[in-house]
Design an enzyme around this catalytic site. Sequence first.
Site, PDB file in Angstrom:
ATOM      1  N   ALA A 138      53.579 -57.240 -17.246  1.00 24.54           N
ATOM      2  CA  ALA A 138      53.147 -57.833 -16.107  1.00 24.54           C
ATOM      3  C   ALA A 138      51.768 -57.510 -15.993  1.00 24.54           C
ATOM      4  O   ALA A 138      50.980 -56.683 -16.389  1.00 24.54           O
ATOM      5  CB  ALA A 138      53.872 -57.103 -15.149  1.00 24.54           C
ATOM      6  N   PRO A 139      51.053 -58.557 -15.330  1.00 28.21           N
ATOM      7  CA  PRO A 139      51.737 -59.801 -14.789  1.00 28.21           C
ATOM      8  C   PRO A 139      51.972 -61.010 -15.958  1.00 28.21           C
ATOM      9  O   PRO A 139      52.416 -62.147 -15.266  1.00 28.21           O
ATOM     10  CB  PRO A 139      50.581 -60.148 -13.791  1.00 28.21           C
ATOM     11  N   LYS A 169      48.630 -61.381 -21.278  1.00 24.62           N
ATOM     12  CA  LYS A 169      48.923 -61.220 -22.836  1.00 24.62           C
ATOM     13  C   LYS A 169      50.107 -61.891 -23.203  1.00 24.62           C
ATOM     14  O   LYS A 169      49.964 -62.335 -24.311  1.00 24.62           O
ATOM     15  CB  LYS A 169      48.414 -60.000 -22.953  1.00 24.62           C
ATOM     16  N   ARG A 226      57.010 -56.380  -9.990  1.00 26.92           N
ATOM     17  CA  ARG A 226      55.977 -57.031 -11.169  1.00 26.92           C
ATOM     18  C   ARG A 226      56.627 -57.792 -12.300  1.00 26.92           C
ATOM     19  O   ARG A 226      56.143 -58.580 -12.877  1.00 26.92           O
ATOM     20  CB  ARG A 226      55.137 -55.713 -11.663  1.00 26.92           C
ATOM     21  N   ASP A 232      50.166 -52.783 -23.851  1.00 28.21           N
ATOM     22  CA  ASP A 232      48.943 -52.520 -22.897  1.00 28.21           C
ATOM     23  C   ASP A 232      49.362 -51.646 -21.790  1.00 28.21           C
ATOM     24  O   ASP A 232      49.943 -51.971 -20.818  1.00 28.21           O
ATOM     25  CB  ASP A 232      48.731 -54.009 -22.423  1.00 28.21           C
ATOM     26  N   CYS A 258      42.621 -50.615 -20.141  1.00 26.21           N
ATOM     27  CA  CYS A 258      41.453 -50.858 -19.336  1.00 26.21           C
ATOM     28  C   CYS A 258      40.738 -49.565 -18.752  1.00 26.21           C
ATOM     29  O   CYS A 258      40.482 -49.619 -17.562  1.00 26.21           O
ATOM     30  CB  CYS A 258      41.569 -51.647 -18.224  1.00 26.21           C
TER      31      CYS A 258
END
Length: 490
Positions: free
Chosen positions: A112-113, A116, A139, A179, A232
């Site tokens: 989510a969201p 990717k 999500r 991720d 991130c």
Amino acid sequence: MLPELFLERMKNMLGKEYDAFLASFEQDKYQALRLNALKKDRQGRCAAEVLKSHLSKVSWAENGYYYAKEEQPGKHPYHEAGFYYIQEPSAMAPVTLLEVCPGDRILDLCAAPGGKSTQIAAALQGEGLLICNEIHPARAKILSENIERMGIRNACVTNETPARLAEVFPEYFDRILVDAPCSGEGMFRKNEAACEEWSLENVEMCASRQDEILDCAARMLRPGGRLVYSTCTFAPRENEGSISRLIERYPEFTILPADAVKRHLSTTDDAVESVSPDGDWRQKKASEISYDGVPAWVDNPAPGIEHTLRLWPHYVKGEGHYAAVLQKAGQATDTYKIQALGGLEKGLSQKEMDKEWADYQVFVKENLTNPLSGKYLRFGDNLYLIPEEMPSVKGLKVLRPGLHVGTLKKNRFEPSHALALALEPQNALHVWNLSSEDTTVNAYISGQTFSAEGEKGWYLICVDGFSIGWGKLAGGIMKNHYPKGLRKNL
């Protein structure tokens, strides 16, 4: 206000680069979108071909483009039609590193969201299988909606724990993207909430959770497969540290150079100009900054850790991001593809289709130029078109097992919004095209009817030649079938 302990750590990490890094937080964030290569009009042109000439390229991502601060692509009908996905430019890098091939079996474990996942789906070109998973139900719903909006046919959306998926899919996937949930330090410039929620304790909690997620991913990757890990955040504990700990636990993994992105950073296209106290950035590629040695940032650095990727906001036109590419030892065998715990979904037989979904077959005959090829699966009163090699989803929490084709309502079939978005205009017998410059398309998206003349029945509504939803014509009025939950005033 950036957290004091965060600044203290970054100053120790960056040394004389610190002032340039800090100055980047005073600059405007960069905004980008990714054009949808799956979305096509009657001439077979994809949305990427139609729009790319008006935008500035994000060099490390296919179909990635920057847009100006004053533009509002989220409030344009093209957004609702799935022409593009608004995505932070640095966040496009991990899927580039995944090096997707059409036909692959891919897992996006923390999806989510959906930015990717939709990027992976575009690279698959409709071939193979994509499983998009999100552990949080709310999500996961947003993820499912974005998979629908982008017209993706070969994706299954699940709402499971990584541990549960690892039980069902041992050594099953060719490629896995993790991720990972993180402390979000790389988003401080664009997201004040991430800054307010930051703490050293949260960094440690995220690192521990990342270890657990990576353990599950390691179990699900087939021999010879590729794993891309991304965050991130700037925290070494969550970046180089997470990768080093993974390789300590699983020595069969090796780090591969992140060349698919690094080679693009040798040009000036995505570089921030003259921000380095050391001089012109071009003397030192943004992807190769070591600051006296990355291994010094973590305990027991893994061999090759210097080949992982950091995107810094004072060097590239994007937010802070980290990514690592890993390969599992060995090679795929002829048998690994049947290792999903429950085998393959059988799908509905022709006898079941004739008995239970006769109204659907009537709809196809009256409204589509050709039947949709593939296997069908029934979820309650909903019909889905699933990938040919779809694994059994029995026992899993599934939001979308494939393309939602439609619903049986009081013994009549009603086509889904997802089907409309996945169809090309030449697939429909009746098409009504609206111009993006005409207020009628905005009225349609808000749920209003409009006047129209023609043969009564279902119409594929299009904007500038690309599908956006369904309408049903009767008595000179095009009745609106745009989903109530998606209606909005643009």
